[in-house]
Design a protein around this motif. Sequence first.
Motif, mmCIF file in Angstrom:
data_model
loop_
_atom_site.group_PDB
_atom_site.id
_atom_site.type_symbol
_atom_site.label_atom_id
_atom_site.label_comp_id
_atom_site.label_asym_id
_atom_site.label_seq_id
_atom_site.Cartn_x
_atom_site.Cartn_y
_atom_site.Cartn_z
ATOM 1 N N SER A 187 0.836 -1.206 0.000
ATOM 2 C CA SER A 187 0.000 0.000 0.000
ATOM 3 C C SER A 187 0.873 1.259 0.000
ATOM 4 O O SER A 187 0.486 2.294 -0.541
ATOM 5 C CB SER A 187 -0.964 -0.013 1.193
ATOM 6 N N ASP A 188 2.084 1.179 0.589
ATOM 7 C CA ASP A 188 3.008 2.321 0.518
ATOM 8 C C ASP A 188 3.432 2.550 -0.938
ATOM 9 O O ASP A 188 3.493 3.692 -1.408
ATOM 10 C CB ASP A 188 4.277 2.053 1.358
ATOM 11 N N ILE A 189 3.735 1.478 -1.620
ATOM 12 C CA ILE A 189 4.154 1.593 -3.027
ATOM 13 C C ILE A 189 3.005 2.180 -3.858
ATOM 14 O O ILE A 189 3.212 3.095 -4.659
ATOM 15 C CB ILE A 189 4.560 0.204 -3.591
ATOM 16 N N ASP A 190 1.794 1.669 -3.633
ATOM 17 C CA ASP A 190 0.621 2.214 -4.341
ATOM 18 C C ASP A 190 0.513 3.712 -4.109
ATOM 19 O O ASP A 190 0.271 4.483 -5.036
ATOM 20 C CB ASP A 190 -0.683 1.601 -3.784
ATOM 21 N N TYR A 191 0.683 4.112 -2.835
ATOM 22 C CA TYR A 191 0.534 5.524 -2.467
ATOM 23 C C TYR A 191 1.499 6.383 -3.297
ATOM 24 O O TYR A 191 1.115 7.413 -3.854
ATOM 25 C CB TYR A 191 0.816 5.688 -0.964
ATOM 26 N N ILE A 192 2.745 5.925 -3.380
ATOM 27 C CA ILE A 192 3.780 6.692 -4.095
ATOM 28 C C ILE A 192 3.439 6.773 -5.587
ATOM 29 O O ILE A 192 3.495 7.848 -6.202
ATOM 30 C CB ILE A 192 5.161 6.025 -3.878
ATOM 31 N N ILE A 193 3.053 5.648 -6.153
ATOM 32 C CA ILE A 193 2.804 5.606 -7.605
ATOM 33 C C ILE A 193 1.556 6.415 -7.966
ATOM 34 O O ILE A 193 1.594 7.260 -8.867
ATOM 35 C CB ILE A 193 2.662 4.141 -8.064
ATOM 36 N N GLU A 194 0.472 6.183 -7.251
ATOM 37 C CA GLU A 194 -0.802 6.822 -7.603
ATOM 38 C C GLU A 194 -0.731 8.340 -7.491
ATOM 39 O O GLU A 194 -1.498 9.059 -8.128
ATOM 40 C CB GLU A 194 -1.938 6.296 -6.714
ATOM 41 N N ARG A 195 0.192 8.833 -6.692
ATOM 42 C CA ARG A 195 0.301 10.285 -6.518
ATOM 43 C C ARG A 195 1.494 10.885 -7.262
ATOM 44 O O ARG A 195 1.833 12.047 -7.062
ATOM 45 C CB ARG A 195 0.415 10.618 -5.020
ATOM 46 N N ASN A 196 2.160 10.103 -8.100
ATOM 47 C CA ASN A 196 3.334 10.620 -8.832
ATOM 48 C C ASN A 196 4.387 11.202 -7.894
ATOM 49 O O ASN A 196 4.964 12.264 -8.180
ATOM 50 C CB ASN A 196 2.934 11.739 -9.800
ATOM 51 N N ILE A 197 4.613 10.551 -6.771
ATOM 52 C CA ILE A 197 5.565 11.122 -5.804
ATOM 53 C C ILE A 197 6.990 10.796 -6.248
ATOM 54 O O ILE A 197 7.279 9.662 -6.651
ATOM 55 C CB ILE A 197 5.268 10.580 -4.387
ATOM 56 N N THR A 198 7.849 11.799 -6.173
ATOM 57 C CA THR A 198 9.263 11.593 -6.516
ATOM 58 C C THR A 198 10.081 11.552 -5.238
ATOM 59 O O THR A 198 9.947 12.444 -4.392
ATOM 60 C CB THR A 198 9.788 12.776 -7.366
ATOM 61 N N ILE A 199 10.925 10.533 -5.104
ATOM 62 C CA ILE A 199 11.814 10.446 -3.943
ATOM 63 C C ILE A 199 13.236 10.526 -4.486
ATOM 64 O O ILE A 199 13.610 9.742 -5.360
ATOM 65 C CB ILE A 199 11.610 9.112 -3.192
ATOM 66 N N LEU A 200 14.003 11.486 -4.000
ATOM 67 C CA LEU A 200 15.362 11.627 -4.539
ATOM 68 C C LEU A 200 16.370 11.772 -3.404
ATOM 69 O O LEU A 200 16.057 12.292 -2.341
ATOM 70 C CB LEU A 200 15.437 12.809 -5.508
ATOM 71 N N GLY A 201 17.585 11.302 -3.650
ATOM 72 C CA GLY A 201 18.681 11.498 -2.709
ATOM 73 C C GLY A 201 19.541 12.637 -3.214
ATOM 74 O O GLY A 201 19.684 12.826 -4.424
ATOM 75 N N SER A 202 20.090 13.416 -2.298
ATOM 76 C CA SER A 202 20.949 14.519 -2.727
ATOM 77 C C SER A 202 22.165 14.591 -1.823
ATOM 78 O O SER A 202 22.035 14.592 -0.602
ATOM 79 C CB SER A 202 20.176 15.841 -2.668
#
Length: 360
Positions: free
Chosen positions: A288-303
């Motif tokens: 469900s966490d993965i669904d949440y990220i995908i369905e909302r087009n969330i970008t996670i980036l490292g800097s």
Amino acid sequence: MKVDAITTEPPKWGVKYEDIDVDENLPIKLKPVYTGICGTDRGIVSGSLPFAYAPHGRQKLILGHECLAKVIEAEDNDLGIKTGDYVVPIVRRPGKCVNCLIGRSDNCSDGDKHEAGITGLNGFMRSEFQDYPQNLVKVEDPDIASIAVLTEPLKNVKKAFEMFDTVSKKSVFTDANGAYDEKRAIIIGTGSEAFLYGLASRDYGFQTYMTNRHPETESKLRMIERPNITFYDYTKDTSVEKNGFDLAVDTSGDPATIFRFIRKMNNNGIVILFGTNGRAPASTFDGSDIDYIIERNITILGSVDGSRIHYERALQDLTRWNYQYGDLISNMITSRVKPDNTDIFLHKQPGEIKTVIGWS
Ligand code: NAP
Ligand code: ZN
């Protein structure tokens, strides 16, 4: 050359203030004015950062990557760096990959770079060092000499916001006015990097929140509130979370906390991972966490890190913030200690935002 230096022997536990011989013959001679201490220095000294190592053929590493220095002798150079100038030395030194060759060793493609005071190169916590002019960024405004030691931690923030600028182009990220005033940013953590992220987020115009898993001291709260940032303890009152967040920056490095906040992100949200904590407990995420990220087009980036351009932008910000916020920025330096006080490497000081070592 013989110098008084703060040394460690990675990957072993320990720190010493001692005189040691260093072999350097470079065109600019410098004396540190202030060097800052951060979690990385403490991690190296405690032996918990296995990536730290001494220069080739040596056992000892001189610590120190956050520095403001004064030039004491300079050969003629194209960058116009001369005796008496205040400068900030760049931490990362390029390898031979394409990103390093274009001056962006922060984006090194093969890991073949070095970092002063961390990986294979002596740092700046010593009575004197020498360097090439291209590794030095001049502090043009002498009024910020007492706070310019914050340039190095701030340059990381400038790089991360450059990443934000790039990634946020994926959709319309601004509000209906083409600005960020109706957008919400959450900064996880209340340390020095978090504080600098908060100020940078306010510069964009974001409604900015800072959070931790405990309440904050009155004096820190006053500092947080001055640039109109709202602090809340996420273990107690979560009412500010009901409208979600559009930008999240994590400085905690704690996986469970990061996933908690990912689940608060709005559509097209951007999550910047910045804090590192190899000792943080493991955490799990599910489908469900993965669904949440995908369905909302969330970008996670490292800097990580930053390059010359980010040091220059950081200095511009410090000049402006010094004018805009006055002693707020100098109050971020919560203690100034002498080089022989090596105990400060062993644990964070109560109420600490940034501890610096004075070398004069
Ligand atoms: P810091 O002062 O230790 O900041 C960490 C902050 O996170 C502290 O305020 C800490 O609170 C808070 N925190 C820890 N666990 C938390 C949790 N579960 N929930 C909420 N807050 C939590 O260190 P810093 O110098 O500001 O640096 C921040 C992090 O960035 C460090 O991990 C550092 O290694 C990393 N770093 C990354 C880069 C990069 O280029 N990516 C560069 C420099 C530093 P307490 O102090 O109350 O525990
Ligand atoms: Zn490289």
